[in-house]
Design an enzyme around this catalytic site. Structure first.
Site, PDB file in Angstrom:
ATOM      1  N   SER A   1     -38.869  -3.504  35.407  1.00  0.00           N
ATOM      2  CA  SER A   1     -38.780  -5.108  35.656  1.00  0.00           C
ATOM      3  C   SER A   1     -37.250  -4.786  35.044  1.00  0.00           C
ATOM      4  O   SER A   1     -36.655  -4.022  34.392  1.00  0.00           O
ATOM      5  CB  SER A   1     -39.290  -5.588  34.538  1.00  0.00           C
ATOM      6  OG  SER A   1     -38.581  -6.979  34.610  1.00  0.00           O
TER       7      SER A   1
ATOM      8  N   TYR B   1     -43.416  -7.139  26.148  1.00  0.00           N
ATOM      9  CA  TYR B   1     -42.992  -6.730  27.847  1.00  0.00           C
ATOM     10  C   TYR B   1     -41.792  -5.889  28.061  1.00  0.00           C
ATOM     11  O   TYR B   1     -41.368  -5.145  28.811  1.00  0.00           O
ATOM     12  CB  TYR B   1     -43.387  -7.882  28.718  1.00  0.00           C
ATOM     13  CG  TYR B   1     -43.665  -7.530  30.406  1.00  0.00           C
ATOM     14  CD1 TYR B   1     -44.215  -7.229  30.120  1.00  0.00           C
ATOM     15  CD2 TYR B   1     -41.956  -8.356  31.331  1.00  0.00           C
ATOM     16  CE1 TYR B   1     -44.035  -7.108  31.815  1.00  0.00           C
ATOM     17  CE2 TYR B   1     -41.775  -7.533  32.161  1.00  0.00           C
ATOM     18  CZ  TYR B   1     -42.850  -7.615  33.422  1.00  0.00           C
ATOM     19  OH  TYR B   1     -43.363  -6.690  34.466  1.00  0.00           O
TER      20      TYR B   1
END
Ligand code: NAP
Length: 253
Positions: free
Chosen positions: A151, A164
């Protein structure tokens, strides 16, 4: 060996998180490219639905592997790898796609339990899974590919992305360490891919105020997912890639 239309024919590809979102679209893409796809995920019904989509198109029959990556008992991962070996003998590729978002919050107020859950699924579970799948990838008759899912917050830290973001940095670490270990000792290439903002339920959870229609669908990044999984990318190894850039480069070719 596959041709241009079906570059993954005769290949066995495992996709994690294959019941929803990017993983479901990638599983269908790989099946359309000729692969036998092993659909791993937590929710059996969602995996069955992906299986049915593959069946409905008359593509190579997929297999459903319900499995919770929050599992902490390593024996369960060993059993899973044994089951795959028994039925398929080897793997030609693994898309490590499953992941959870956890909580969007400052570190100062992040919940300990949520932090542990995100790390367990996104890091520890991924480690245990790939550890026990490597021997099956080594048995691939030709090249094999491992794609980790990153990401943009796993490449540059960003406020309020908490566990995350940290788990995606760890994913990049896992990719780099494994890539070096596979270099010159195997025909397994290992890369990470950042899909970029994609219209899925995770995106909606991360950006609740956004109009989902303004976010590209998973289908739009599939050329990158297919390229990295297919023999065309055989010399790409140890790289942190962006799906959109890769798609643009492939389009320009
Ligand atoms: P999604 O729609 O929420 O899908 C996540 C998948 O992971 C689901 O199939 C889910 O299945 C599976 N999963 C979650 N926890 C699991 C567990 N404990 N065990 C097994 N499977 C589990 O999200 P997505 O947007 O498609 O995300 C796919 C990947 O892309 C993720 O790694 C995500 O971090 C990354 N990513 C997405 C975006 C984006 O904009 N969408 C951007 C950057 C990176 P169950 O629900 O059945 O558990």
């Amino acid at each position: 060996m596959g041709n241009t239309a079906t570059p993954l024919s005769d290949r066995v590809i495992l996709v994690t998180g294959a019941g929803y979102g990017i993983g479901r679209t990638a599983a269908l893409t790989y099946a359309r490219a000729g692969a036998t796809v092993l659909l791993l995920g937590r929710t059996q019904q969602a995996l069955n639905d992906t299986y049915d989509l593959i069946e409905a198109e008359g593509l190579p029959q997929a297999a459903v592997l319900p499995f919770d990556l929050e599992e902490t008992d390593e024996d369960k991962f060993i059993e899973l790898a044994g089951l795959i070996e028994q039925h398929f003998g080897h793997l030609d590729g693994v898309l490590m796609n499953a992941g959870v978002l956890g909580q969007r919050a400052p570190l100062e107020t992040s919940h300990w339990e949520t932090w542990q859950k995100v790390m367990q699924i996104n890091v520890n579970g991924q480690f245990a899974l790939i550890k026990h799948l490597i021997p099956l990838l080594r048995k691939a008759p030709a090249d094999a590919s491992v794609i980790f899912t990153s990401s943009s917050v796993g490449r540059a830290g960003r406020a309020y992305w908490g566990a995350y973001a940290v788990s995606k940095f760890a994913t990049e670490g896992l990719m780099q360490v494994l890539a070096e270990e596979m270099e010159n000792t195997s025909r397994i290439r290992v890369n990470s891919l950042n899909p970029g903002g994609t219209r899925t339920s995770m995106r909606v959870a991360a950006y609740p105020a956004e109009n989902p229609a303004s976010v590209p669908e998973a289908e739009s990044i599939m050329p990158a997912y297919l390229y990295l999984m297919s023999p065309a990318s055989v010399s790409v190894h140890g790289q942190a890639l962006n799906a959109r850039d890769l798609c643009a480069g492939l389009n320009a070719e």
